[in-house]
Design a protein around this motif. Sequence first.
Motif, PDB file in Angstrom:
ATOM      1  N   ARG A 101      -0.903   1.108   6.385  1.00  9.70           N
ATOM      2  CA  ARG A 101      -1.851   0.036   6.068  1.00  9.70           C
ATOM      3  C   ARG A 101      -3.061   0.601   5.311  1.00  9.70           C
ATOM      4  O   ARG A 101      -3.587  -0.026   4.399  1.00  9.70           O
ATOM      5  N   ARG A 102      -3.481   1.794   5.695  1.00 14.38           N
ATOM      6  CA  ARG A 102      -4.609   2.403   4.961  1.00 14.38           C
ATOM      7  C   ARG A 102      -4.171   2.668   3.514  1.00 14.38           C
ATOM      8  O   ARG A 102      -4.910   2.415   2.570  1.00 14.38           O
ATOM      9  N   GLN A 103      -2.944   3.174   3.350  1.00  7.91           N
ATOM     10  CA  GLN A 103      -2.468   3.597   2.035  1.00  7.91           C
ATOM     11  C   GLN A 103      -2.077   2.409   1.152  1.00  7.91           C
ATOM     12  O   GLN A 103      -2.487   2.329  -0.002  1.00  7.91           O
ATOM     13  N   TYR A 104      -1.270   1.478   1.675  1.00  3.68           N
ATOM     14  CA  TYR A 104      -0.734   0.409   0.819  1.00  3.68           C
ATOM     15  C   TYR A 104      -1.612  -0.832   0.793  1.00  3.68           C
ATOM     16  O   TYR A 104      -1.473  -1.675  -0.078  1.00  3.68           O
ATOM     17  N   PHE A 105      -2.474  -0.999   1.781  1.00  3.45           N
ATOM     18  CA  PHE A 105      -3.282  -2.216   1.848  1.00  3.45           C
ATOM     19  C   PHE A 105      -4.773  -1.898   1.868  1.00  3.45           C
ATOM     20  O   PHE A 105      -5.591  -2.750   2.183  1.00  3.45           O
ATOM     21  N   ALA A 106      -5.094  -0.654   1.542  1.00  2.00           N
ATOM     22  CA  ALA A 106      -6.485  -0.219   1.333  1.00  2.00           C
ATOM     23  C   ALA A 106      -7.403  -0.572   2.504  1.00  2.00           C
ATOM     24  O   ALA A 106      -8.550  -0.981   2.294  1.00  2.00           O
ATOM     25  N   GLU A 107      -6.911  -0.453   3.716  1.00  2.00           N
ATOM     26  CA  GLU A 107      -7.771  -0.772   4.868  1.00  2.00           C
ATOM     27  C   GLU A 107      -8.818   0.323   5.062  1.00  2.00           C
ATOM     28  O   GLU A 107      -8.496   1.506   5.074  1.00  2.00           O
ATOM     29  N   SER A 108     -10.052  -0.106   5.223  1.00  2.00           N
ATOM     30  CA  SER A 108     -11.147   0.849   5.400  1.00  2.00           C
ATOM     31  C   SER A 108     -11.426   1.053   6.887  1.00  2.00           C
ATOM     32  O   SER A 108     -11.044   0.231   7.732  1.00  2.00           O
TER      33      SER A 108
END
Length: 258
Positions: A101-108
Amino acid sequence: MSTRRPIVAANWKMNKTQPETAEFLSAFLPLLGPACASDVVIVPPFTSVPKASEFLRNHPVVGLGAQNMHPKPNGAFTGEIGAPFLVDLGVTHVVLGHSERRQYFAESDAFINEKVRAALAAGLTPILCIGETLEERDAGRLEAVCRTQLQGGLALVAADAAPKVVIAYEPVWAIGTGRTASPAQAQEAHAFVRSVLADLFGHAIAGQIRIQYGGSMKPDNAVELMAQPDVDGGLIGGASLQPESFFAIIKAAAESVA
Ligand code: PGA
């Protein structure tokens, strides 16, 4: 010896339709039996949560997890699911900040932190995922990356709520690659994670927080990984898709506290 009860979770990612979920649980639950020395959580994709709930709602041993959650309880957030929808289905745990999710959906970290706090407020157990990429490890940035993700993800979490949180340390280079951290590498990273938790919440509370290892954990490496003093279970992807291999990992976790 640690008094932390291990927690082993099956992160199915985008796998298993409702019939496949029923097939897995019909085979898996009899293997497990009525008691276990470890907490066990099944984390299906959203659409299979209702089917899993038929098997797991109020189950004495096995929790039901979701793979993500929106921080707001409801509203104009097309495609999203908030905590009340999960609680309604008997969900007990929620995986937050997974590297995919961090990588593909840019979650901060800030967004993940909102979710962690919303999950706690709703009575759900957040499984907060952290971990460095290979590039970051090679650049000597493992500690800085994990510290930032922990500080960001756990900001404004009260010390008395912190023991409910589960941390999943998942080196990104080990996820789905067949390349596992060695037991020594895992222990070193977990001990560091616990030291950051102690900075945030004090030693006593840090000593209660469970830290799972994730990244190509399999029946043949689980025993050694779980034997490490700061490894309190696992977040299992690929090896959780078959009842027998997932059960073998649960047995390894139970043995680590026997
Ligand atoms: P893996 O996935 O066991 O397939 O490496 C672990 C995870 O991403 O949670």
